[in-house]
Design a protein around this motif. Structure first.
Motif, mmCIF file in Angstrom:
data_model
loop_
_atom_site.group_PDB
_atom_site.id
_atom_site.type_symbol
_atom_site.label_atom_id
_atom_site.label_comp_id
_atom_site.label_asym_id
_atom_site.label_seq_id
_atom_site.Cartn_x
_atom_site.Cartn_y
_atom_site.Cartn_z
ATOM 1 N N ASP A 3 0.822 -1.206 0.000
ATOM 2 C CA ASP A 3 0.000 0.000 0.000
ATOM 3 C C ASP A 3 0.853 1.253 0.000
ATOM 4 O O ASP A 3 0.444 2.307 -0.490
ATOM 5 C CB ASP A 3 -0.931 0.012 1.217
ATOM 6 N N ASN A 4 2.067 1.130 0.561
ATOM 7 C CA ASN A 4 2.955 2.290 0.590
ATOM 8 C C ASN A 4 3.341 2.735 -0.813
ATOM 9 O O ASN A 4 3.691 3.899 -1.025
ATOM 10 C CB ASN A 4 4.222 1.962 1.393
ATOM 11 N N ASP A 5 3.294 1.811 -1.769
ATOM 12 C CA ASP A 5 3.630 2.163 -3.149
ATOM 13 C C ASP A 5 2.511 2.952 -3.823
ATOM 14 O O ASP A 5 2.728 3.612 -4.837
ATOM 15 C CB ASP A 5 3.905 0.902 -3.969
ATOM 16 N N LEU A 6 1.281 2.859 -3.276
ATOM 17 C CA LEU A 6 0.117 3.479 -3.888
ATOM 18 C C LEU A 6 -0.189 4.859 -3.330
ATOM 19 O O LEU A 6 -1.030 5.581 -3.871
ATOM 20 C CB LEU A 6 -1.115 2.587 -3.718
ATOM 21 N N LYS A 37 4.999 15.138 -3.636
ATOM 22 C CA LYS A 37 5.369 13.737 -3.503
ATOM 23 C C LYS A 37 4.529 12.942 -4.489
ATOM 24 O O LYS A 37 3.336 13.207 -4.643
ATOM 25 C CB LYS A 37 5.127 13.230 -2.085
ATOM 26 N N VAL A 38 5.155 11.978 -5.151
ATOM 27 C CA VAL A 38 4.463 11.166 -6.146
ATOM 28 C C VAL A 38 4.542 9.704 -5.731
ATOM 29 O O VAL A 38 5.628 9.196 -5.426
ATOM 30 C CB VAL A 38 5.093 11.335 -7.550
ATOM 31 N N ALA A 39 3.394 9.025 -5.680
ATOM 32 C CA ALA A 39 3.381 7.599 -5.338
ATOM 33 C C ALA A 39 4.189 6.802 -6.357
ATOM 34 O O ALA A 39 4.387 7.230 -7.500
ATOM 35 C CB ALA A 39 1.947 7.090 -5.274
ATOM 36 N N LYS A 40 4.634 5.639 -5.955
ATOM 37 C CA LYS A 40 5.519 4.847 -6.804
ATOM 38 C C LYS A 40 4.768 4.026 -7.850
ATOM 39 O O LYS A 40 5.340 3.647 -8.873
ATOM 40 C CB LYS A 40 6.358 3.916 -5.928
ATOM 41 N N LYS A 41 3.497 3.734 -7.610
ATOM 42 C CA LYS A 41 2.744 2.861 -8.503
ATOM 43 C C LYS A 41 1.396 3.481 -8.854
ATOM 44 O O LYS A 41 0.858 4.308 -8.118
ATOM 45 C CB LYS A 41 2.498 1.495 -7.838
ATOM 46 N N MET A 42 0.818 3.058 -9.988
ATOM 47 C CA MET A 42 -0.531 3.469 -10.363
ATOM 48 C C MET A 42 -1.557 2.782 -9.453
ATOM 49 O O MET A 42 -1.378 1.614 -9.092
ATOM 50 C CB MET A 42 -0.833 3.066 -11.812
ATOM 51 N N ILE A 52 -1.940 8.003 -10.842
ATOM 52 C CA ILE A 52 -0.967 7.924 -9.757
ATOM 53 C C ILE A 52 -1.300 9.008 -8.741
ATOM 54 O O ILE A 52 -1.474 10.178 -9.107
ATOM 55 C CB ILE A 52 0.477 8.123 -10.280
ATOM 56 N N ARG A 53 -1.391 8.629 -7.467
ATOM 57 C CA ARG A 53 -1.663 9.641 -6.434
ATOM 58 C C ARG A 53 -0.479 10.590 -6.320
ATOM 59 O O ARG A 53 0.682 10.176 -6.405
ATOM 60 C CB ARG A 53 -1.961 8.971 -5.093
ATOM 61 N N PHE A 54 -0.805 11.831 -6.048
ATOM 62 C CA PHE A 54 0.163 12.927 -6.157
ATOM 63 C C PHE A 54 -0.179 13.910 -5.042
ATOM 64 O O PHE A 54 -1.328 14.332 -4.907
ATOM 65 C CB PHE A 54 -0.025 13.566 -7.541
ATOM 66 N N LEU A 55 0.798 14.261 -4.221
ATOM 67 C CA LEU A 55 0.554 15.152 -3.078
ATOM 68 C C LEU A 55 1.254 16.486 -3.301
ATOM 69 O O LEU A 55 2.468 16.528 -3.482
ATOM 70 C CB LEU A 55 1.054 14.509 -1.783
#
Length: 283
Positions: A3-6, A37-42, A52-55
């Protein structure tokens, strides 16, 4: 997959980015700088884009980076897509200020981010996050033959929005289609403009506008009991009221006397529709 990748959480490194927000009412870009910050996976994908989640750390909001997975997007493609969606957002706000509550709509806010610390400093399209539960269905003036009753109502609502933008732009543009993601939220509009300067490489030009006029007339003339000339001589607010009274947005017709048909004007127009009595510019 963890989940940390998402999620763009503690495991993701913050990075510098330039944010470009397009203001459709001013036809200009606003630039600011932020950390992201950009998540590592779609977390989801369709036929065209991966999500891709993006903060954005300065706004403290989660957004969605739309990554093209079927074909490469040029910088011009990204900018044109964002400009069209921002134009859609502006038009939807204007439409919703005069339309019945039963057919109001909105476009998801979006902008361009330039990832300054990555190789070649790529530009990416980023939208507001609307949640994990969403649908993806293309809306056009004509619903598909497999359409459900709700699909038909959604098409009617979108057709009202199309009519508004067409009339308010003095017949210079129309939104040909858009993708529905939630009950009232749209994305990925396709635009046809008279001089093909609004819709990027997918702008269908005057042919697209003419085709939409024909399809709108063919579909709604029998439903409304109005000729093509009568439809395009009608003030948009009056037309929306008639459509609402007939239940075209809700499936439930309102009781009351039939409205008299509007007067027919004879002024000529390139698309064989009479000029509106009070067309207003969009911007």
């Amino acid at each position: 997959m963890s989940d940390n990748d998402l999620y763009p959480g503690d495991s993701c490194v913050s990075e510098q980015a330039e944010k470009l927000k397009f203001h459709a009412d001013q036809n200009s870009w606003e630039t600011s700088f932020t950390e992201i910050k950009v998540a590592k996976k779609m977390f989801a994908h369709g036929q065209v884009y991966g999500c891709i989640r993006f903060l954005d750390l300065s706004e403290k909001t989660v957004k969605v980076l739309k990554k093209a997975i079927k074909y490469g997007e040029t910088l011009d493609d990204i900018h044109a897509g964002v400009k069209m969606q921002c134009l859609g957002e502006l038009c939807a706000n204007l439409f919703s200020s005069v339309a019945p509550a039963s057919c109001r709509t909105s476009f998801i806010s979006c902008c361009v981010y330039v990832l300054k610390q990555r190789p070649n400093q790529p530009s990416v399209r980023v939208e507001e996050f609307v949640g994990d539960k969403y649908e993806k269905r293309v809306l056009e003036v004509n619903p598909p033959s497999s359409a459900t009753p709700q699909d038909i109502l959604d098409s009617n609502k979108f057709a009202a929005f199309q009519f508004f933008t067409y009339m308010q732009s003095d017949r210079n543009m129309v939104f040909i289609s858009a993708t529905k993601v939630t009950d009232r939220m749209l994305t990925r509009p396709v635009v046809a403009s008279l001089d093909q300067n609004l819709g990027g490489k997918d702008d269908l030009g005057s042919d697209g506008i003419g085709q939409w006029v024909a399809e709108f007339s063919f579909r709604f003339s029998p439903l409304l009991g109005l000729s093509k000339d009568q439809i395009f001589a009608t003030d948009p607010v009056q037309l929306f009221s008639l459509m609402d009274d007939m239940g075209l947005f809700t499936g439930r017709a309102k009781p009351g006397p039939d409205l008299p048909p509007p007067p027919v004007h004879t002024a000529s127009h390139p698309h064989d529709t009479p000029a509106p009595s009070a067309a207003k510019p969009l911007v």
